[in-house]
Design a protein around this motif. Structure first.
Motif, PDB file in Angstrom:
ATOM      1  N   ALA A   1       2.447  -1.511 -10.045  1.00 57.51           N
ATOM      2  CA  ALA A   1       2.416  -2.956  -9.462  1.00 57.51           C
ATOM      3  C   ALA A   1       3.394  -3.701  -9.548  1.00 57.51           C
ATOM      4  CB  ALA A   1       1.144  -3.608  -9.884  1.00 57.51           C
ATOM      5  N   GLU A   2       3.853  -3.456 -10.818  1.00 55.97           N
ATOM      6  CA  GLU A   2       5.469  -4.596 -11.071  1.00 55.97           C
ATOM      7  C   GLU A   2       6.483  -4.118 -10.249  1.00 55.97           C
ATOM      8  OE1 GLU A   2       7.398  -7.693 -12.298  1.00 55.97           O
ATOM      9  OE2 GLU A   2       5.329  -7.253 -13.035  1.00 55.97           O
ATOM     10  N   GLU A   3       6.693  -2.559 -10.232  1.00 53.36           N
ATOM     11  CA  GLU A   3       7.807  -2.090  -9.470  1.00 53.36           C
ATOM     12  C   GLU A   3       7.762  -2.491  -7.996  1.00 53.36           C
ATOM     13  OE1 GLU A   3       8.695   1.823 -12.080  1.00 53.36           O
ATOM     14  OE2 GLU A   3       7.053   1.911 -10.545  1.00 53.36           O
ATOM     15  N   THR A   4       6.615  -2.421  -7.556  1.00 48.98           N
ATOM     16  CA  THR A   4       6.311  -2.560  -6.300  1.00 48.98           C
ATOM     17  C   THR A   4       6.509  -4.358  -5.918  1.00 48.98           C
ATOM     18  OG1 THR A   4       4.565  -0.839  -5.915  1.00 48.98           O
ATOM     19  CG2 THR A   4       4.428  -2.774  -4.475  1.00 48.98           C
ATOM     20  N   ALA A   5       5.894  -5.209  -6.791  1.00 52.19           N
ATOM     21  CA  ALA A   5       6.086  -6.548  -6.487  1.00 52.19           C
ATOM     22  C   ALA A   5       7.619  -6.973  -6.596  1.00 52.19           C
ATOM     23  CB  ALA A   5       5.351  -7.297  -7.847  1.00 52.19           C
ATOM     24  N   THR A   6       8.552  -6.266  -7.524  1.00 56.03           N
ATOM     25  CA  THR A   6       9.854  -6.394  -7.736  1.00 56.03           C
ATOM     26  C   THR A   6      10.529  -6.236  -6.402  1.00 56.03           C
ATOM     27  OG1 THR A   6       9.878  -6.018 -10.037  1.00 56.03           O
ATOM     28  CG2 THR A   6      11.918  -5.883  -8.725  1.00 56.03           C
ATOM     29  N   ILE A   7      10.337  -5.052  -5.897  1.00 54.18           N
ATOM     30  CA  ILE A   7      10.756  -4.562  -4.286  1.00 54.18           C
ATOM     31  C   ILE A   7      10.353  -5.639  -3.236  1.00 54.18           C
ATOM     32  CG2 ILE A   7      10.842  -2.688  -2.417  1.00 54.18           C
ATOM     33  CD1 ILE A   7      10.637  -0.702  -4.972  1.00 54.18           C
ATOM     34  N   LEU A   8       9.093  -5.874  -3.214  1.00 49.54           N
ATOM     35  CA  LEU A   8       8.645  -6.639  -2.107  1.00 49.54           C
ATOM     36  C   LEU A   8       9.130  -8.371  -2.190  1.00 49.54           C
ATOM     37  CD1 LEU A   8       4.994  -5.498  -1.081  1.00 49.54           C
ATOM     38  CD2 LEU A   8       7.293  -4.749  -0.251  1.00 49.54           C
ATOM     39  N   GLY A  23       0.665  -1.337  -0.167  1.00 52.78           N
ATOM     40  CA  GLY A  23       0.220   0.082   0.053  1.00 52.78           C
ATOM     41  C   GLY A  23       1.022   1.391   0.014  1.00 52.78           C
ATOM     42  N   ARG A  24       1.786   1.258   0.732  1.00 53.44           N
ATOM     43  CA  ARG A  24       2.695   2.477   0.803  1.00 53.44           C
ATOM     44  C   ARG A  24       3.453   2.791  -0.665  1.00 53.44           C
ATOM     45  NH1 ARG A  24       5.741   1.270   6.691  1.00 53.44           N
ATOM     46  NH2 ARG A  24       3.763   1.855   8.056  1.00 53.44           N
ATOM     47  N   TYR A  25       3.947   1.583  -0.997  1.00 53.40           N
ATOM     48  CA  TYR A  25       4.647   1.962  -2.577  1.00 53.40           C
ATOM     49  C   TYR A  25       3.779   2.253  -3.612  1.00 53.40           C
ATOM     50  CZ  TYR A  25       9.154  -0.262  -0.502  1.00 53.40           C
ATOM     51  OH  TYR A  25      10.221  -0.321   0.269  1.00 53.40           O
ATOM     52  N   LEU A  26       2.583   1.664  -3.357  1.00 55.06           N
ATOM     53  CA  LEU A  26       1.721   2.061  -4.706  1.00 55.06           C
ATOM     54  C   LEU A  26       1.070   3.501  -4.381  1.00 55.06           C
ATOM     55  CD1 LEU A  26      -0.466  -1.377  -4.684  1.00 55.06           C
ATOM     56  CD2 LEU A  26       0.963  -0.360  -6.492  1.00 55.06           C
ATOM     57  N   ALA A  27       0.982   3.871  -3.186  1.00 61.54           N
ATOM     58  CA  ALA A  27       0.620   5.182  -2.654  1.00 61.54           C
ATOM     59  C   ALA A  27       1.530   6.150  -3.236  1.00 61.54           C
ATOM     60  CB  ALA A  27       0.141   5.362  -1.593  1.00 61.54           C
ATOM     61  N   ARG A  28       2.930   5.828  -3.243  1.00 67.81           N
ATOM     62  CA  ARG A  28       3.968   6.878  -3.697  1.00 67.81           C
ATOM     63  C   ARG A  28       4.126   7.109  -5.246  1.00 67.81           C
ATOM     64  NH1 ARG A  28       8.691   4.938   0.579  1.00 67.81           N
ATOM     65  NH2 ARG A  28       7.469   5.669   2.560  1.00 67.81           N
ATOM     66  N   GLY A  29       3.209   6.204  -6.080  1.00 66.83           N
ATOM     67  CA  GLY A  29       3.226   6.188  -7.392  1.00 66.83           C
ATOM     68  C   GLY A  29       3.898   4.858  -8.066  1.00 66.83           C
ATOM     69  N   LEU A  30       4.425   4.127  -7.199  1.00 61.94           N
ATOM     70  CA  LEU A  30       5.205   3.158  -8.147  1.00 61.94           C
ATOM     71  C   LEU A  30       4.024   1.799  -8.776  1.00 61.94           C
ATOM     72  CD1 LEU A  30       7.350   4.151  -6.200  1.00 61.94           C
ATOM     73  CD2 LEU A  30       8.054   1.563  -6.059  1.00 61.94           C
TER      74      LEU A  30
END
Length: 616
Positions: A237-244, A228-235
């Protein structure tokens, strides 16, 4: 007459003579054998093994049982379950050796003992007030072992309540005392449980910009939080999934990679659905998009399902004016002989005036208007009903829907709310937003009578005499705001009615009404709706104007009916302000002829010292 409780709204007709109360709804239901102090709380039947004896118990956490459901349970003698939540309590279960010891340490001296029931195992169910602070509510969840042998029951959970027939359950402290707030040590335990359990620093490895590692029990929760935090910052879904996925691999016991990706993309999809969309329409399509016209309960300024305020000083006849409106709407009569009404059902909820006074007023008004008083319902609650309380609103909503009322009057505003500061716009706005639920769900128009404060010197200089308290919030919320001011007159009782806000029509001019001896309120004179000065000015602008054309012009200029325009013209003739002349082609009007030897507007045209004056 029964006093109002949150689940019974007495609705009565005021009779001609001794004013008995009739039609009182049944009191709040209480299961047999349950302590009377719990009347009004939600219950459902349970089995001896504590399981619910109904197919689905969760709806009773949000509402009271219906009469049909109560009738179906008439043979059930117990036990009874009580859902925890905003309609009842937060229940803390002290069970096992650790829980019993903990309860006795906290409350053993009897100081601040909460309502407490003893359980068959020798434990304790302690009941606390459901919190109102949103920050605390977010911490609440049904949980076990928030402290050693201490469990929590909140919304979504229930407890079994002692009854007279349950030998293994009894009250240690009966619930006839107010439930205290949730103790700080329970709130601290909830905060500690809600905090993520991070891996010790020595196990975290070198800093690489990824979130801290977490143990097994925190993996799913922290995955959702970080996504939720990464998506709220504008990333994306693919970028967020890669980080997590990279973060997950650093945890002592990683989750499967596909589970991390499913969680991230599910949250991204849900958040995308919340994003507002911009939809454009061509102007030619707007007619088809308009909702169905509801019409006006009072033409042209008060819509069906509308919200209104009437503000005035004490003793200004505001209650009398509302009784006039009630009789007019009940009989489909025009208000002030000018504003047409629908024929509707009226509910008047009065916390200000005694029954005998209301009875006398409505009797005189009904006779004066030649209308029926029967059909207007009254409620005289003895206890103060707080409309900010959901249970009280639900009680009135059920009553309005059952009675099919079109217009509901609350007399007066402060009698229906527990406000710390009635002049605080924020506090007033918050309670009014809750009350807006009544017209939204029932379709009935509602009006609050309100006591106005004395005007300040600045307002007097600006010509403002009467405004509602917290006027900004009330004006924003209401569709109609009117004020009633006293107007000094030695011969008559006059009041000035000002339309401060009319959301559904153009601004309306003030009008002066007269309170007749029979308490009927009427325009103080035809010249107040169609002033004789307007009649004279119209004729001065159009000398020799035919009668029909004059009446049309006056109707267009003042909004008065044709009959009122005719009477105002006759009054101007009677006051010798204009001249009426009958010819073979009809009646015409012209400025009045005045005989004088000193004042002239035409030095060349004379007729035996008579001069035609266009302006007198």
């Amino acid at each position: 007459m029964a006093a109002l409780d949150p689940f019974s709204v007495p609705v009565v007709d005021v009779p001609f003579s001794d004013c008995p109360v009739v039609g009182v709804m049944s009191a709040a239901w209480l299961p047999p054998g349950v302590h009377p102090a719990l009347a009004g709380k939600p219950f459902f039947p349970a089995r001896p093994d504590k399981r619910p004896a109904v197919p689905e118990w969760r709806p009773f956490a949000d509402r009271l049982p219906t009469e049909k459901e109560i009738a179906a349970w008439k043979n059930h003698t117990g036990p009874w379950g009580m859902p925890c939540g905003p309609l009842s309590f937060v229940a803390v279960d002290f069970d096992g050796p650790g829980g019993k010891k903990f309860y006795e340490e906290k409350f053993g001296n009897g100081t601040g003992l909460p309502p407490t029931a003893m359980t068959p195992s020798g434990g304790y169910h302690a009941f606390f007030e459901y919190p109102k602070d949103e920050r605390i509510i977010r911490l609440l969840k049904n949980a076990v072992r928030i402290l050693p042998d201490v469990d929590l029951r909140v919304e979504g959970g229930y407890v079994i309540i002692p009854t007279d027939d349950s030998p293994d359950r009894c009250w240690l402290q009966t619930p006839d005392i107010p439930a205290p707030p949730l103790p700080d040590w329970i709130i601290d335990a909830l905060r500690k449980q809600a905090a993520p359990q991070a891996v010790p620093e020595e196990q975290a490895g070198s800093y690489d910009g990824l979130p801290p590692r977490v143990n097994k029990g925190e993996r799913n929760k922290m995955t959702s939080i970080y996504a939720g935090r990464y998506l709220a910052r504008g990333l994306s879904a693919e970028e967020t999934a890669t980080i997590l996925v990279a973060w997950n691999k650093r945890n002592p016991e990683p989750l499967p990679e596909d589970e991390i990706r499913r969680t991230v993309f599910s949250i991204a999809k849900r958040e995308a659905a919340k994003t507002p969309s911009v939809e454009l329409f061509d102007s030619s399509e707007l007619t088809g998009l308009m909702p169905e016209e509801k019409g006006k309960i009072i033409e042209p300024f008060f819509p069906i399902g509308g919200k209104a305020f009437l503000a005035a000083w004490q003793g200004s006849y505001k209650s009398t004016m509302m009784l006039n409106w009630a009789v007019c709407i009940n009989n489909n009569l025009p208000i002030f002989e000018r504003f047409n009404t629908i024929k509707g059902r009226v509910l008047y909820i009065d916390r200000e005036n005694p029954i005998h006074l209301v009875n006398e007023r409505i009797e005189r008004i009904s006779r004066g208007l030649r209308g029926l008083r029967g059909g207007i319902k009254f409620d005289f609650p003895k206890a103060k009903p707080d409309l900010a309380d959901r249970r009280v609103r639900e009680a009135y909503i059920r009553t309005i829907e059952k009675g099919k009322f079109d217009f509901v009057i609350f007399d007066s505003f402060l009698c229906f709310f527990n406000l710390r500061n009635e002049n605080d716009n924020t506090e007033v706005r918050n309670v009014l937003e809750l009350v807006g639920e009544i017209p939204a769900r029932t379709g009935a128009a509602i009006l609050f009578l309100d006591h106005a404060p004395k005007p300040t010197a600045d307002k007097i200089r600006a010509g403002i005499k009467v405004t509602p308290r917290g006027a900004g919030a009330k004006g924003d919320w209401a569709d109609l705001v009117v004020t009633l001011e006293e107007r000094v007159d030695e011969a008559r009782t006059l009041r000035t009615l000002r339309f401060n806000k009319t959301r559904f029509t153009a601004p309306m001019p003030a009008m002066i009404v007269e309170v007749r001896p029979d308490l009927v309120m009427v325009p103080s004179g035809f010249d107040e709706i169609c002033p004789v000065f307007t009649v004279r000015q119209t004729i001065e602008d159009n000398p020799g104007i035919p009668a029909g054309k004059l009446y049309d012009l006056l109707t267009a200029r003042t909004g008065a009916s044709r009959r009122t325009a005719m009477r105002a013209t006759a009054r101007a003739v009677e006051l010798q302000m204009i001249h009426r002349e009958e010819t073979g082609r009809g009646v015409t009007f012209s400025p009045r002829l005045v005989t004088t030897a000193h004042v002239t507007n035409d030095e060349e045209t004379k007729n035996d010292d008579k001069y035609r004056l266009l302006f007198q």
